[in-house]
Design a protein around this motif. Structure first.
Motif, PDB file in Angstrom:
ATOM      1  N   GLU A  47       0.847  -1.183   0.000  1.00 30.49           N
ATOM      2  CA  GLU A  47       0.000   0.000   0.000  1.00 30.49           C
ATOM      3  C   GLU A  47       0.887   1.239   0.000  1.00 30.49           C
ATOM      4  OE1 GLU A  47      -3.679   1.815   2.740  1.00 30.49           O
ATOM      5  OE2 GLU A  47      -3.019  -0.275   2.952  1.00 30.49           O
ATOM      6  N   VAL A  48       0.528   2.219  -0.824  1.00 35.31           N
ATOM      7  CA  VAL A  48       1.287   3.466  -0.865  1.00 35.31           C
ATOM      8  C   VAL A  48       0.332   4.636  -0.653  1.00 35.31           C
ATOM      9  CG1 VAL A  48       3.114   2.576  -2.374  1.00 35.31           C
ATOM     10  CG2 VAL A  48       1.089   3.653  -3.379  1.00 35.31           C
ATOM     11  N   THR A  49       0.892   5.752  -0.167  1.00 35.91           N
ATOM     12  CA  THR A  49       0.122   6.972   0.054  1.00 35.91           C
ATOM     13  C   THR A  49       0.852   8.124  -0.613  1.00 35.91           C
ATOM     14  OG1 THR A  49      -0.667   6.144   2.188  1.00 35.91           O
ATOM     15  CG2 THR A  49      -0.879   8.516   1.772  1.00 35.91           C
ATOM     16  N   ILE A  50       0.224   8.736  -1.607  1.00 34.43           N
ATOM     17  CA  ILE A  50       0.852   9.781  -2.411  1.00 34.43           C
ATOM     18  C   ILE A  50       0.385  11.154  -1.932  1.00 34.43           C
ATOM     19  CG2 ILE A  50       1.185  10.683  -4.740  1.00 34.43           C
ATOM     20  CD1 ILE A  50       0.454   7.919  -5.821  1.00 34.43           C
ATOM     21  N   LEU A  51       1.320  12.058  -1.700  1.00 32.70           N
ATOM     22  CA  LEU A  51       1.012  13.459  -1.421  1.00 32.70           C
ATOM     23  C   LEU A  51       1.008  14.235  -2.730  1.00 32.70           C
ATOM     24  CD1 LEU A  51       0.705  16.074   0.278  1.00 32.70           C
ATOM     25  CD2 LEU A  51       3.222  16.120   0.435  1.00 32.70           C
ATOM     26  N   VAL A  52      -0.098  14.941  -3.008  1.00 33.84           N
ATOM     27  CA  VAL A  52      -0.195  15.787  -4.195  1.00 33.84           C
ATOM     28  C   VAL A  52      -0.348  17.237  -3.724  1.00 33.84           C
ATOM     29  CG1 VAL A  52      -1.402  16.227  -6.363  1.00 33.84           C
ATOM     30  CG2 VAL A  52      -1.349  13.907  -5.412  1.00 33.84           C
ATOM     31  N   PRO A  53       0.705  18.048  -3.806  1.00 35.59           N
ATOM     32  CA  PRO A  53       0.640  19.435  -3.315  1.00 35.59           C
ATOM     33  C   PRO A  53      -0.174  20.323  -4.243  1.00 35.59           C
ATOM     34  CG  PRO A  53       2.767  18.996  -4.297  1.00 35.59           C
ATOM     35  CD  PRO A  53       2.028  17.696  -4.322  1.00 35.59           C
TER      36      PRO A  53
END
Length: 411
Positions: A47-53
């Motif tokens: 599982e991955v968690t992506i930050l999109v600024p």
């Protein structure tokens, strides 16, 4: 990304907090300045968690073996500046710029001895330590949101492939990053996909924080007069923003935000190229450019980008509900620009009307219009501070663990 800045405004996702300015100036003079980095190991789990600024939320550097940072350093903010971040277009008159730029990670923290301004550093440290498979994503926030959505979709596919095709993806998106995320998930990239939500195949949960789902009026005056970054008037001059498709796309979906001295509606079509030319808005304050075909064509491209994005993200009959879980965080309790005042046919940019929001995004525009089942929580944190607010971070962590954290809304 937006914070409270001086001397005049950074109404469209500002970056430096007003309370830090004096100390930042003094500290920079005494010790120089720097931007902190956050080391994030590559993800290894399922599982991955992506930050999109958001808008202005990624560092930009020049191409080449010795890249120069074009956005942002404290040194730039303290100087008057000469070069802009303008993107060249055919027939553009000469403008001092940095040349081709590429993203170089989310903005973290700009620091001097007595003060620092936290953009995404706190969230990146939190994500690294508390969220599954944390991955920071950055993009050239000047460009068309649809183009950035294509880059995000490509990154998702890469992460899934690196995980053997079985990885699940979470996304935490801030501000304009929410629009980038929605276009990626709904359409699968820069262009509309064959079926709705084609980009969401591997997506499990999405957190959207302080996103203007239908744009907003706060950035409109920046398009006309530019955005000061402390003392620097060159980086985001009107000639630069005239080349940013994203800045136009952040304007309200409909031109319904003009009001008179008493707050009554005024009919002005800010999405009509003829109105820009007649009013002398943006670079067309120079009367010579009003007859320049290259600048007229550029204006049409920017307004077309606005229209096409909002059409792509508008609800349509038969559109199914989003197949992922969503948490929406809305900033409230802060006066936020809600329109543009026009008195006797003249814009009054110094006295805009205001309504509830996070200081940058109106709370009324920070909830989805697409058929997305979502949980909703409010926060009193300012727009940029939403990403470092302890309560918001706890909401994010609990939601990504599968807990119910807010009021449930169904489409």
């Amino acid at each position: 990304m937006r914070g409270e800045t001086i001397p005049r405004k950074l109404r469209a996702m500002r970056t430096l907090h007003h309370s830090c300015v004096v100390l930042l100036l003094l500290g920079a003079v005494l010790t120089g300045c720097g931007a902190a980095r956050v080391n994030v190991p590559p993800p290894t789990g399922e599982e991955v968690t992506i930050l999109v600024p958001g808008y202005r939320g990624s560092f930009l550097v020049t191409e080449g073996p010795e890249p120069e940072r074009a956005w942002l350093t404290v040194g730039q903010a303290l100087s008057r500046g000469e070069r802009t971040l303008a993107i060249p277009f055919p027939g553009q008159r000469p403008v001092p710029n940095y040349g081709p730029l590429r993203p170089d990670g989310p903005m973290t923290k700009l620091s001097a001895v007595f003060a620092s301004v936290d953009a995404y550093r706190s969230f990146m440290e939190f994500g690294r330590d508390h969220l599954p498979g944390f991955v920071p994503f950055s993009y050239d926030w000047r460009r068309d949101i649809r183009e950035s959505a294509g880059a995000l979709c490509a990154r998702i596919e890469q992460l899934v492939a690196e995980g053997g095709g079985k990885r699940k993806v979470n996304i935490v998106a801030h501000s304009m990053g929410g629009l980038v995320t929605l276009h990626c998930l709904l359409h699968g990239g820069a262009q509309a996909g064959e079926r709705p939500w084609v980009g969401a195949e591997h997506v499990k949960r999405v957190v959207i924080i302080g996103t203007p789902f239908t744009g907003g009026p706060g950035i409109f005056d920046d398009l006309l007069v530019g955005t000061e970054t402390l003392r620097n008037r060159a980086l985001l001059a009107p000639e630069a923003l005239f080349t940013f498709a994203s800045a136009f796309q952040l304007v309200s979906a409909r031109s319904d935000f003009f009001v008179d001295a008493g707050g009554g509606p005024v009919e002005v079509d800010a999405l009509d190229p003829a109105v820009w030319l007649k009013q002398g808005w943006g670079p067309f304050a120079d009367s010579a450019l009003r007859e320049d075909e290259a600048y007229r064509a550029q204006l049409i491209r920017m307004l077309d980008a606005h229209r096409e994005l909002h059409e792509a993200l508008a609800p349509k009959p038969g559109l199914p509900a989003a197949p992922f879980e969503t948490l929406v965080v809305v900033g409230t309790g802060r006066p936020t620009v809600s329109g543009v005042r026009m008195v006797d046919g003249t814009l009054d940019l110094k006295h805009p009307p205001r309504a509830d929001g996070d200081g940058s995004v109106l709370s009324s525009r920070a909830v989805p219009v697409l058929p997305i089942p979502y949980q909703h929580v409010d926060s009193a944190a300012e727009h940029v501070a939403l990403m470092s607010d302890r309560e918001v971070l706890q909401f994010v962590e609990r939601f990504l663990r599968g807990e119910k954290v807010g009021t449930v809304h169904s489409p």
